[in-house]
Design a protein around this motif. Structure first.
Motif, PDB file in Angstrom:
ATOM      1  N   VAL A  43       0.839  -1.210   0.000  1.00 44.12           N
ATOM      2  CA  VAL A  43       0.000   0.000   0.000  1.00 44.12           C
ATOM      3  C   VAL A  43       0.874   1.261   0.000  1.00 44.12           C
ATOM      4  CG1 VAL A  43      -2.017  -1.088   1.046  1.00 44.12           C
ATOM      5  CG2 VAL A  43      -0.247  -0.131   2.510  1.00 44.12           C
ATOM      6  N   LEU A  44       2.109   1.124  -0.473  1.00 36.79           N
ATOM      7  CA  LEU A  44       2.974   2.282  -0.717  1.00 36.79           C
ATOM      8  C   LEU A  44       3.269   3.075   0.564  1.00 36.79           C
ATOM      9  CD1 LEU A  44       4.409   3.521  -3.179  1.00 36.79           C
ATOM     10  CD2 LEU A  44       2.415   4.968  -3.559  1.00 36.79           C
ATOM     11  N   TYR A  45       3.413   2.375   1.710  1.00 38.74           N
ATOM     12  CA  TYR A  45       3.642   3.090   2.963  1.00 38.74           C
ATOM     13  C   TYR A  45       4.702   2.387   3.810  1.00 38.74           C
ATOM     14  CZ  TYR A  45       1.968   6.900   5.987  1.00 38.74           C
ATOM     15  OH  TYR A  45       1.845   8.080   6.705  1.00 38.74           O
ATOM     16  N   GLY A  46       5.774   1.920   3.158  1.00 37.52           N
ATOM     17  CA  GLY A  46       6.841   1.257   3.883  1.00 37.52           C
ATOM     18  C   GLY A  46       7.512   2.144   4.907  1.00 37.52           C
ATOM     19  N   SER A  47       7.432   3.466   4.728  1.00 31.95           N
ATOM     20  CA  SER A  47       8.025   4.397   5.690  1.00 31.95           C
ATOM     21  C   SER A  47       7.405   4.265   7.073  1.00 31.95           C
ATOM     22  CB  SER A  47       7.873   5.833   5.192  1.00 31.95           C
ATOM     23  OG  SER A  47       6.496   6.135   4.965  1.00 31.95           O
ATOM     24  N   PHE A  48       6.181   3.769   7.139  1.00 33.76           N
ATOM     25  CA  PHE A  48       5.496   3.587   8.425  1.00 33.76           C
ATOM     26  C   PHE A  48       6.288   2.670   9.346  1.00 33.76           C
ATOM     27  CE2 PHE A  48       2.494   1.166  11.083  1.00 33.76           C
ATOM     28  CZ  PHE A  48       1.791   2.190  11.711  1.00 33.76           C
ATOM     29  N   LYS A  49       6.987   1.698   8.785  1.00 35.39           N
ATOM     30  CA  LYS A  49       7.751   0.740   9.590  1.00 35.39           C
ATOM     31  C   LYS A  49       8.794   1.446  10.451  1.00 35.39           C
ATOM     32  CE  LYS A  49      10.111  -3.723   9.169  1.00 35.39           C
ATOM     33  NZ  LYS A  49      11.358  -3.439   9.884  1.00 35.39           N
ATOM     34  N   ILE A  50       9.404   2.490   9.933  1.00 34.69           N
ATOM     35  CA  ILE A  50      10.423   3.243  10.672  1.00 34.69           C
ATOM     36  C   ILE A  50       9.777   4.335  11.511  1.00 34.69           C
ATOM     37  CG2 ILE A  50      12.458   4.687  10.464  1.00 34.69           C
ATOM     38  CD1 ILE A  50      12.884   1.738   9.696  1.00 34.69           C
ATOM     39  N   GLU A  51       8.918   5.147  10.898  1.00 35.18           N
ATOM     40  CA  GLU A  51       8.351   6.291  11.618  1.00 35.18           C
ATOM     41  C   GLU A  51       7.513   5.860  12.804  1.00 35.18           C
ATOM     42  OE1 GLU A  51       6.186   9.471  13.092  1.00 35.18           O
ATOM     43  OE2 GLU A  51       5.192   7.740  12.164  1.00 35.18           O
ATOM     44  N   HIS A  52       6.771   4.765  12.652  1.00 36.21           N
ATOM     45  CA  HIS A  52       5.898   4.328  13.738  1.00 36.21           C
ATOM     46  C   HIS A  52       6.697   3.897  14.962  1.00 36.21           C
ATOM     47  CE1 HIS A  52       2.327   2.615  15.615  1.00 36.21           C
ATOM     48  NE2 HIS A  52       3.060   1.544  15.906  1.00 36.21           N
ATOM     49  N   ILE A  53       7.754   3.127  14.744  1.00 32.27           N
ATOM     50  CA  ILE A  53       8.520   2.580  15.865  1.00 32.27           C
ATOM     51  C   ILE A  53       9.418   3.630  16.500  1.00 32.27           C
ATOM     52  CG2 ILE A  53      10.315   0.915  16.496  1.00 32.27           C
ATOM     53  CD1 ILE A  53       9.085  -0.972  14.407  1.00 32.27           C
ATOM     54  N   TYR A  54      10.174   4.357  15.679  1.00 30.72           N
ATOM     55  CA  TYR A  54      11.162   5.304  16.208  1.00 30.72           C
ATOM     56  C   TYR A  54      10.613   6.714  16.389  1.00 30.72           C
ATOM     57  CZ  TYR A  54      14.410   1.578  15.018  1.00 30.72           C
ATOM     58  OH  TYR A  54      15.045   0.360  14.930  1.00 30.72           O
ATOM     59  N   GLY A  55       9.433   6.981  15.828  1.00 27.53           N
ATOM     60  CA  GLY A  55       8.830   8.300  15.969  1.00 27.53           C
ATOM     61  C   GLY A  55       7.595   8.278  16.843  1.00 27.53           C
ATOM     62  N   HIS A  56       6.549   7.631  16.359  1.00 29.31           N
ATOM     63  CA  HIS A  56       5.264   7.644  17.065  1.00 29.31           C
ATOM     64  C   HIS A  56       5.375   7.063  18.475  1.00 29.31           C
ATOM     65  CE1 HIS A  56       1.005   7.394  17.828  1.00 29.31           C
ATOM     66  NE2 HIS A  56       1.026   6.068  17.860  1.00 29.31           N
TER      67      HIS A  56
END
Length: 377
Positions: A158-171
């Motif tokens: 779904v074109l949102y692989g960035s979520f894997k990094i931002e969610h864990i290390y950001g959110h």
């Protein structure tokens, strides 16, 4: 009665069979294709998936009701080691990817009119949000290579692989603070929130990965980053859709279903933390995250569909805890509906604020008078 027998066992097989409802979550596009092939009315059937997700499931929540049962302490070690519970989210990986690619074929060959084509893209995007991003959210927090790769591939679909990094290390670091673009402040409407999240979360993923690499003494290059890897996987999925659809319609379909899936994710983010903020300490840090900083819902049907995503407070307190072990807390703020219904209400900002702002105020006011718990570390 049958549903409660399947899902409300007080034995060591806590909710064991209820989680198989993910198969029903995958069924609506197939039902659409089969029913429309037999009876026609393609444009009407194309909207069956959002009808099921956002009308039928909330109605089922009202009929079945809530469930606050937690796993028994003596059962936790066995449930943690269970291959059965670990396998269910992994089974969603080929299921989601296969259905997403099959959807490109249907989009290109079915006799949809413009309204039906839009309905099919929305339907496959809803599927990508539930079977893709939601399951990926469970997998990317887990330690095994299979789960990490499975979560990344689901996000890439779904074109949102960035979520894997931002969610864990950001959110998970900044949740319930002004630094987090996935925490909605009180009074913010959902459309503004979606725009804010889409503008900032992808660039932030690259920046967070860069900082993490530098802290470990490595050299960061964007073309070698994990975020870039998952976007490259998305490019492969898009190319496959173009090939399957026989042309540019495949790219339109892939981008459209991805956009709907990502928007659905951000609406859920909006619901999960709306108006709940941690207090800032004198040294600039924030109090530690606890079960009072996420909205929860105990409506059983939606919890089974979403692998207990609605027990979100325990997830933020113990991010690696597997879905079958997530607990209800009496002190967690409770939504008056399940997440499926909350999506619909959130899309109507005046109704959302009328229902939720008083709840935010009632929950936050006593917390402001309590002693601050220092942040960990």
């Amino acid at each position: 009665m049958l549903w409660r027998v399947l899902t409300r066992s007080k034995t060591t097989d806590h909710h064991r069979w209820g989680y198989l409802v993910f198969l029903l979550a995958a069924a609506p596009p197939v039902v659409t294709w089969g029913s429309a092939s037999r009876w026609g009315h393609w444009d009407s059937w194309a909207w069956y998936t959002p009808l099921m997700y956002f009308v039928l499931i909330p109605l089922a929540d009202l009929v079945v009701g809530t469930d606050t049962l937690n796993p028994a302490a003596q059962d936790v070690p066995r449930l943690e080691r269970s291959w059965y519970f670990a396998a269910l989210p992994l089974l969603c990986v080929p299921l989601q990817i296969g259905l997403m690619l099959w959807g490109a074929h249907v989009f290109a060959t079915a006799p949809f009119g413009p309204l039906g084509a839009l309905g099919w893209v929305v339907s496959m995007g809803c599927l990508g949000g539930v079977l893709g991003i939601n399951v990926a959210h469970e997998l990317i927090h887990k330690p095994t290579r299979a789960e990490q790769w499975g979560g990344g591939l689901l996000l890439a679909s779904v074109l949102y692989g960035s979520f894997k990094i931002e969610h864990i290390y950001g959110h998970h670091v900044d949740v319930a603070t002004p630094r987090d673009n996935s925490t909605a402040y009180r009074g913010e409407h959902v459309y503004h929130f979606i725009g804010r999240a889409l503008r900032h979360n992808v660039p932030r993923a690259f920046e967070l990965e860069r900082r993490h690499t530098l802290r470990r003494g490595g050299r960061w290059r964007w073309w070698r980053s994990e975020v870039s890897l998952w976007f490259a996987c998305s490019a492969v999925f898009c190319a496959l859709c173009v090939w399957i659809a026989g042309g540019w319609l495949g790219a339109v379909y892939f981008a459209g279903q991805a956009f709907i899936a990502v928007c659905l994710l951000e609406i859920i983010n909006y619901v999960e933390h709306y108006g709940l903020m941690r207090r800032q300490l004198p040294d600039g840090r924030y109090e530690r995250v606890d079960p009072k900083h996420s909205w929860n819902s105990d409506f059983l049907v939606t919890n089974m569909f979403l692998f207990h995503l609605q027990r979100h407070s325990d997830h933020h307190a113990h991010a690696a805890r597997r879905y079958q072990l997530l607990r209800h807390f009496d002190e967690s703020p409770q939504l008056p509906f399940g997440y499926a219904a909350a999506v619909v209400v959130a899309l109507c900002p005046p109704l959302w604020r009328r229902l939720m702002d008083p709840r935010v105020d009632r929950h936050m006011e006593p917390l402001r008078r309590q002693p601050i718990q220092p942040a960990a570390g």
